[in-house]
Design a protein around this motif. Structure first.
Motif, PDB file in Angstrom:
ATOM      1  N   ARG A 185      -8.553   9.470  -3.674  1.00 29.71           N
ATOM      2  CA  ARG A 185      -9.276   9.517  -5.037  1.00 29.71           C
ATOM      3  C   ARG A 185      -8.704   8.674  -6.025  1.00 29.71           C
ATOM      4  N   VAL A 186      -7.304   8.651  -6.135  1.00 32.95           N
ATOM      5  CA  VAL A 186      -6.742   8.094  -7.435  1.00 32.95           C
ATOM      6  C   VAL A 186      -6.310   6.521  -6.746  1.00 32.95           C
ATOM      7  N   VAL A 187      -5.604   6.578  -5.652  1.00 30.51           N
ATOM      8  CA  VAL A 187      -5.222   5.067  -5.019  1.00 30.51           C
ATOM      9  C   VAL A 187      -6.013   4.879  -3.889  1.00 30.51           C
ATOM     10  N   ARG A 198       0.804  -1.233   0.130  1.00 27.20           N
ATOM     11  CA  ARG A 198       0.078  -0.078   0.074  1.00 27.20           C
ATOM     12  C   ARG A 198       0.826   1.163   0.071  1.00 27.20           C
ATOM     13  N   PRO A 199       0.417   2.285  -0.762  1.00 20.43           N
ATOM     14  CA  PRO A 199       1.221   3.434  -0.741  1.00 20.43           C
ATOM     15  C   PRO A 199       1.234   4.126   0.732  1.00 20.43           C
ATOM     16  N   VAL A 200       2.036   4.706   1.016  1.00 18.08           N
ATOM     17  CA  VAL A 200       2.099   5.329   2.335  1.00 18.08           C
ATOM     18  C   VAL A 200       2.790   6.796   2.298  1.00 18.08           C
ATOM     19  N   LEU A 201       1.896   7.873   2.688  1.00 23.16           N
ATOM     20  CA  LEU A 201       2.176   9.212   2.713  1.00 23.16           C
ATOM     21  C   LEU A 201       3.163   9.519   3.662  1.00 23.16           C
ATOM     22  N   LEU A 202       4.292   9.945   3.330  1.00 21.92           N
ATOM     23  CA  LEU A 202       5.255  10.350   4.009  1.00 21.92           C
ATOM     24  C   LEU A 202       5.548  11.720   4.551  1.00 21.92           C
ATOM     25  N   THR A 238      -2.057   5.028   3.065  1.00 20.32           N
ATOM     26  CA  THR A 238      -2.373   5.342   4.279  1.00 20.32           C
ATOM     27  C   THR A 238      -1.298   6.620   4.770  1.00 20.32           C
ATOM     28  N   ALA A 239      -1.748   7.233   5.771  1.00 20.76           N
ATOM     29  CA  ALA A 239      -0.615   8.277   6.282  1.00 20.76           C
ATOM     30  C   ALA A 239       0.162   7.637   7.472  1.00 20.76           C
ATOM     31  N   SER A 240       1.321   7.828   7.204  1.00 21.80           N
ATOM     32  CA  SER A 240       2.452   7.291   8.190  1.00 21.80           C
ATOM     33  C   SER A 240       2.447   7.894   9.331  1.00 21.80           C
ATOM     34  N   THR A 241       2.780   7.360  10.364  1.00 26.59           N
ATOM     35  CA  THR A 241       3.021   7.958  11.862  1.00 26.59           C
ATOM     36  C   THR A 241       4.237   7.649  12.457  1.00 26.59           C
TER      37      THR A 241
END
Ligand code: AMP
Ligand code: MG
Length: 309
Positions: free
Chosen positions: A199-201, A183-187, A205-208
């Motif tokens: 909306r695209v993927v 899963r792509p992770v927002l860094l 998830t947002a990383s912590t």
């Protein structure tokens, strides 16, 4: 060293081709560029900024066809994000090719890739004829530069060239998404918001905290901070010279104020206001919080980091 200041993207690109360092405008912040396959140039970027060796650089490209030089594994999620957001303020992290020097990626097996949409940046990158590794064009630890004069303030005399452009449109660094895993992770938060990514993927998830530091070592370094203390709120605590920035009128008297129209305006003014406060010896900068949504989330992220210093 004498720093060439030019309006000509071709002249700045020539500096890159010779293995030199050239700062350039993008829609996010000004970057400090070097030819990515030129080891000495990459080393010089770290030296000029005083950047810790464990903080990776982002590769900037003029065209999607350059991605293949940097990564041989473009995952389906990355493909979707590239299609939706390139060119623009989004960096995708992919597995790197062995040809990309370890120093550029701070020893990581991955490389961040971005294609700016700013016109001057695109002409510069196209003329360079190579992916250009670039962190923000500030001294390490200082706020990212949103004007060429801020670049000159930090790096004048330390780099070969500054490509002069307008103040940057967005004013905060790019959104960074790690696309190497399941899963792509927002860094890192930026102008491309989590909602837009979702909306695209759908799986992003947002990383912590801990995970973020493991995946993106640079995020733990003190960033974005002025010399004065940053307080998130409405009133100062220190009793020295205080400044205010936020949406709407301040409550009470301040030595300097910056009133913003909305979250976009706040984002574009924040870093230059931090620098202005440093120039005028402000002890404390009171930053009014914004709603944690849209680009407001990126503004709050930078404020929290600056306040934590
Ligand atoms: P700067 O452009 O100065 O904001 O620095 C680039 C930032 O992008 C780093 O501090 C990291 O947070 C992030 N970054 C760049 N490359 C990678 C990578 N390969 N993996 C994870 N994060 C990265
Ligand atoms: Mg930076």
């Amino acid at each position: 060293m004498e720093t060439l200041i030019t309006d000509d993207p071709q002249a700045a690109a020539e500096v890159i081709r010779r293995g030199g360092l050239a700062a350039f405008p993008t829609e996010t912040v000004y970057g400090l560029g070097a030819a990515i396959f030129y080891r000495e140039a990459i080393e010089a970027v770290f030296a000029a900024k005083g950047r810790p060796a464990d903080n990776p650089l982002i590769a900037h490209i003029a065209d999607e066809s350059e991605i293949g030089q940097l990564s041989a594994e473009v995952t389906p999620a990355a493909e979707s994000l590239i299609k939706a957001f390139f060119p623009g303020p989004l960096t995708v992290v992919l597995k790197k090719r062995p040809e990309v020097h370890d120093i550029a990626t701070a020893g990581l097996m991955t490389i961040g890739i971005r294609m700016p949409r700013n016109d001057v940046a695109r002409r510069f990158l196209a003329a360079a004829g190579t992916p250009v590794a670039a962190p923000s064009a500030n001294l390490s630890g200082r706020p990212s530069p949103t004007t060429w004069t801020a670049v000159n303030e930090d790096l004048g005399g330390r780099i070969d060239c500054i490509l002069r452009g307008d103040p940057t449109e967005i004013g905060l660094e790019s959104t960074v998404v790690d696309c190497t895993g399941e899963r792509p992770v927002l860094l890192r938060r930026g102008a491309v918001t989590l909602d837009e990514l979702l909306r695209v993927v759908p799986g992003v998830t947002a990383s912590t905290g801990g995970e973020l530091e493991a995946r993106s070592p640079g995020m733990r370094h003190a960033h974005y901070a002025p010399r004065g203390r940053v307080t998130i709120g409405e009133t100062p605590h220190l009793g020295g010279k205080a400044a205010f920035i936020g949406i709407g009128e301040p409550i009470g008297d301040f030595s300097a104020t910056m009133i913003c129209r909305d979250a976009e305006d706040y984002a574009s003014k924040l870093f230059e206001f931090f620098r202005e406060c440093d120039r005028s010896g402000i002890d404390e900068i009171v930053c009014r919080p914004v709603a944690d949504e849209g680009i407001g989330s990126a503004v709050m992220d930078r404020l929290r980091r600056a306040a934590a210093k």
